[in-house]
Design a protein around this motif. Structure first.
Motif, PDB file in Angstrom:
ATOM      1  N   ARG A  10     -66.224 -44.449 -26.523  1.00 19.74           N
ATOM      2  CA  ARG A  10     -67.404 -43.951 -25.798  1.00 19.74           C
ATOM      3  C   ARG A  10     -67.126 -42.534 -25.299  1.00 19.74           C
ATOM      4  N   TRP A  11     -65.911 -42.305 -24.790  1.00 16.45           N
ATOM      5  CA  TRP A  11     -65.526 -40.972 -24.313  1.00 16.45           C
ATOM      6  C   TRP A  11     -65.564 -39.964 -25.455  1.00 16.45           C
ATOM      7  N   TYR A  12     -65.056 -40.332 -26.648  1.00 18.83           N
ATOM      8  CA  TYR A  12     -65.113 -39.430 -27.804  1.00 18.83           C
ATOM      9  C   TYR A  12     -66.553 -39.024 -28.085  1.00 18.83           C
ATOM     10  N   LEU A  13     -67.460 -40.003 -28.041  1.00 18.69           N
ATOM     11  CA  LEU A  13     -68.857 -39.756 -28.409  1.00 18.69           C
ATOM     12  C   LEU A  13     -69.626 -38.994 -27.341  1.00 18.69           C
ATOM     13  N   LEU A  14     -69.052 -38.850 -26.174  1.00 22.89           N
ATOM     14  CA  LEU A  14     -69.673 -38.006 -25.150  1.00 22.89           C
ATOM     15  C   LEU A  14     -69.484 -36.524 -25.464  1.00 22.89           C
ATOM     16  N   HIS A  15     -68.648 -36.219 -26.446  1.00 21.15           N
ATOM     17  CA  HIS A  15     -68.402 -34.848 -26.866  1.00 21.15           C
ATOM     18  C   HIS A  15     -69.333 -34.472 -28.011  1.00 21.15           C
ATOM     19  N   ASP A  16     -69.727 -33.232 -28.035  1.00 21.52           N
ATOM     20  CA  ASP A  16     -70.672 -32.728 -29.026  1.00 21.52           C
ATOM     21  C   ASP A  16     -70.119 -32.855 -30.442  1.00 21.52           C
ATOM     22  N   TRP A  27     -60.841 -48.055 -37.741  1.00 20.07           N
ATOM     23  CA  TRP A  27     -61.749 -47.191 -36.990  1.00 20.07           C
ATOM     24  C   TRP A  27     -61.294 -45.747 -37.121  1.00 20.07           C
ATOM     25  N   TYR A  28     -62.278 -44.839 -37.291  1.00 19.87           N
ATOM     26  CA  TYR A  28     -61.990 -43.416 -37.476  1.00 19.87           C
ATOM     27  C   TYR A  28     -62.870 -42.575 -36.548  1.00 19.87           C
ATOM     28  N   LEU A  29     -62.323 -41.457 -36.095  1.00 20.94           N
ATOM     29  CA  LEU A  29     -63.087 -40.450 -35.361  1.00 20.94           C
ATOM     30  C   LEU A  29     -63.416 -39.342 -36.346  1.00 20.94           C
ATOM     31  N   LEU A  30     -64.681 -38.951 -36.400  1.00 17.82           N
ATOM     32  CA  LEU A  30     -65.124 -37.893 -37.294  1.00 17.82           C
ATOM     33  C   LEU A  30     -65.682 -36.753 -36.434  1.00 17.82           C
ATOM     34  N   VAL A  31     -65.096 -35.576 -36.559  1.00 19.04           N
ATOM     35  CA  VAL A  31     -65.531 -34.412 -35.787  1.00 19.04           C
ATOM     36  C   VAL A  31     -66.278 -33.484 -36.733  1.00 19.04           C
ATOM     37  N   HIS A  32     -67.557 -33.267 -36.457  1.00 15.57           N
ATOM     38  CA  HIS A  32     -68.424 -32.468 -37.329  1.00 15.57           C
ATOM     39  C   HIS A  32     -68.469 -31.014 -36.861  1.00 15.57           C
ATOM     40  N   THR A  33     -67.355 -30.340 -36.917  1.00 18.76           N
ATOM     41  CA  THR A  33     -67.304 -28.957 -36.465  1.00 18.76           C
ATOM     42  C   THR A  33     -66.129 -28.259 -37.136  1.00 18.76           C
ATOM     43  N   THR A  34     -66.064 -26.968 -36.998  1.00 12.54           N
ATOM     44  CA  THR A  34     -64.926 -26.222 -37.537  1.00 12.54           C
ATOM     45  C   THR A  34     -64.050 -25.770 -36.374  1.00 12.54           C
ATOM     46  N   CYS A  35     -62.814 -25.527 -36.670  1.00 14.16           N
ATOM     47  CA  CYS A  35     -61.864 -25.072 -35.661  1.00 14.16           C
ATOM     48  C   CYS A  35     -62.259 -23.676 -35.171  1.00 14.16           C
ATOM     49  N   LYS A  36     -62.112 -23.451 -33.877  1.00 11.59           N
ATOM     50  CA  LYS A  36     -62.461 -22.139 -33.323  1.00 11.59           C
ATOM     51  C   LYS A  36     -61.485 -21.053 -33.762  1.00 11.59           C
ATOM     52  N   HIS A  37     -60.359 -21.448 -34.360  1.00 11.15           N
ATOM     53  CA  HIS A  37     -59.373 -20.471 -34.832  1.00 11.15           C
ATOM     54  C   HIS A  37     -59.486 -20.196 -36.331  1.00 11.15           C
ATOM     55  N   LEU A  38     -60.479 -20.785 -36.984  1.00 14.68           N
ATOM     56  CA  LEU A  38     -60.676 -20.545 -38.408  1.00 14.68           C
ATOM     57  C   LEU A  38     -61.261 -19.146 -38.589  1.00 14.68           C
ATOM     58  N   LYS A  72     -69.629 -49.590 -40.258  1.00  8.56           N
ATOM     59  CA  LYS A  72     -70.219 -49.368 -38.932  1.00  8.56           C
ATOM     60  C   LYS A  72     -70.163 -47.876 -38.675  1.00  8.56           C
ATOM     61  N   TYR A  73     -71.210 -47.343 -38.042  1.00  8.66           N
ATOM     62  CA  TYR A  73     -71.279 -45.906 -37.780  1.00  8.66           C
ATOM     63  C   TYR A  73     -71.929 -45.710 -36.422  1.00  8.66           C
ATOM     64  N   PHE A  74     -71.254 -44.990 -35.524  1.00  6.06           N
ATOM     65  CA  PHE A  74     -71.736 -44.790 -34.160  1.00  6.06           C
ATOM     66  C   PHE A  74     -71.844 -43.302 -33.868  1.00  6.06           C
ATOM     67  N   GLU A  75     -73.004 -42.896 -33.364  1.00  4.63           N
ATOM     68  CA  GLU A  75     -73.235 -41.490 -33.046  1.00  4.63           C
ATOM     69  C   GLU A  75     -73.368 -41.222 -31.551  1.00  4.63           C
ATOM     70  N   THR A  76     -73.599 -42.258 -30.770  1.00  5.56           N
ATOM     71  CA  THR A  76     -73.817 -42.059 -29.334  1.00  5.56           C
ATOM     72  C   THR A  76     -72.954 -43.017 -28.525  1.00  5.56           C
ATOM     73  N   PRO A  77     -72.630 -42.642 -27.277  1.00  7.07           N
ATOM     74  CA  PRO A  77     -71.863 -43.549 -26.423  1.00  7.07           C
ATOM     75  C   PRO A  77     -72.639 -44.835 -26.134  1.00  7.07           C
ATOM     76  N   GLU A  78     -73.968 -44.753 -26.112  1.00  2.00           N
ATOM     77  CA  GLU A  78     -74.785 -45.938 -25.860  1.00  2.00           C
ATOM     78  C   GLU A  78     -74.636 -46.962 -26.990  1.00  2.00           C
ATOM     79  N   GLN A  79     -74.513 -46.481 -28.232  1.00  2.00           N
ATOM     80  CA  GLN A  79     -74.324 -47.396 -29.353  1.00  2.00           C
ATOM     81  C   GLN A  79     -72.996 -48.139 -29.230  1.00  2.00           C
ATOM     82  N   ILE A  80     -71.933 -47.431 -28.845  1.00  3.84           N
ATOM     83  CA  ILE A  80     -70.630 -48.075 -28.638  1.00  3.84           C
ATOM     84  C   ILE A  80     -70.724 -49.087 -27.508  1.00  3.84           C
ATOM     85  N   ASP A  81     -71.405 -48.712 -26.425  1.00  3.28           N
ATOM     86  CA  ASP A  81     -71.599 -49.600 -25.280  1.00  3.28           C
ATOM     87  C   ASP A  81     -72.290 -50.888 -25.707  1.00  3.28           C
ATOM     88  N   GLU A  82     -73.379 -50.763 -26.456  1.00  2.00           N
ATOM     89  CA  GLU A  82     -74.128 -51.933 -26.908  1.00  2.00           C
ATOM     90  C   GLU A  82     -73.274 -52.812 -27.828  1.00  2.00           C
TER      91      GLU A  82
END
Length: 115
Positions: A10-16, A27-38, A72-82
């Protein structure tokens, strides 16, 4: 998995731009962004001082399919909560004390309506 594991997810999903998914019971964490140092040339701007996780990272087993379907795919902390509530029951049933193993505080009560 424990309720505490779901609190971390849930904490992971609170991040953009983060999602969590399950594939073959892992279970995997997927971060949809690029590194700020790229850099503009796609090279690492802090290569000599990059974190250990960057040093160990490999794309050896990356999936590059556009039509990937997750178990299973979760995009929001509420989905993990449920989902966790469905597995374990509500974390804070009405009138119950705070769960000792929880890493988060009690859900807030509704605010009074001012008329």
């Amino acid at each position: 998995m424990t309720r505490k594991d779901f609190d971390f997810m849930r904490w992971y999903l609170l991040h953009d731009r983060a999602t969590v998914f399950v594939d073959e019971d892992t279970w995997y964490l997927l971060v949809h962004t690029t590194c700020k140092h790229l850099q503009d040339d796609y090279r690492c701007g802090i290569y000599e001082t990059r974190p250990q996780i960057c040093r160990e990272y490999t794309t050896k087993e990356c999936e590059f399919e556009d039509d990937w379907c997750y178990e299973k795919y979760f995009e929001t902390p509420e989905q993990i909560d449920e989902y966790a509530d469905a597995l374990f029951g509500p974390q804070f049933p009405e009138g119950a004390d705070r769960d000792i193993d929880s890493i988060r505080s009690r859900r807030p009560t509704g605010l009074p309506v001012v008329g």
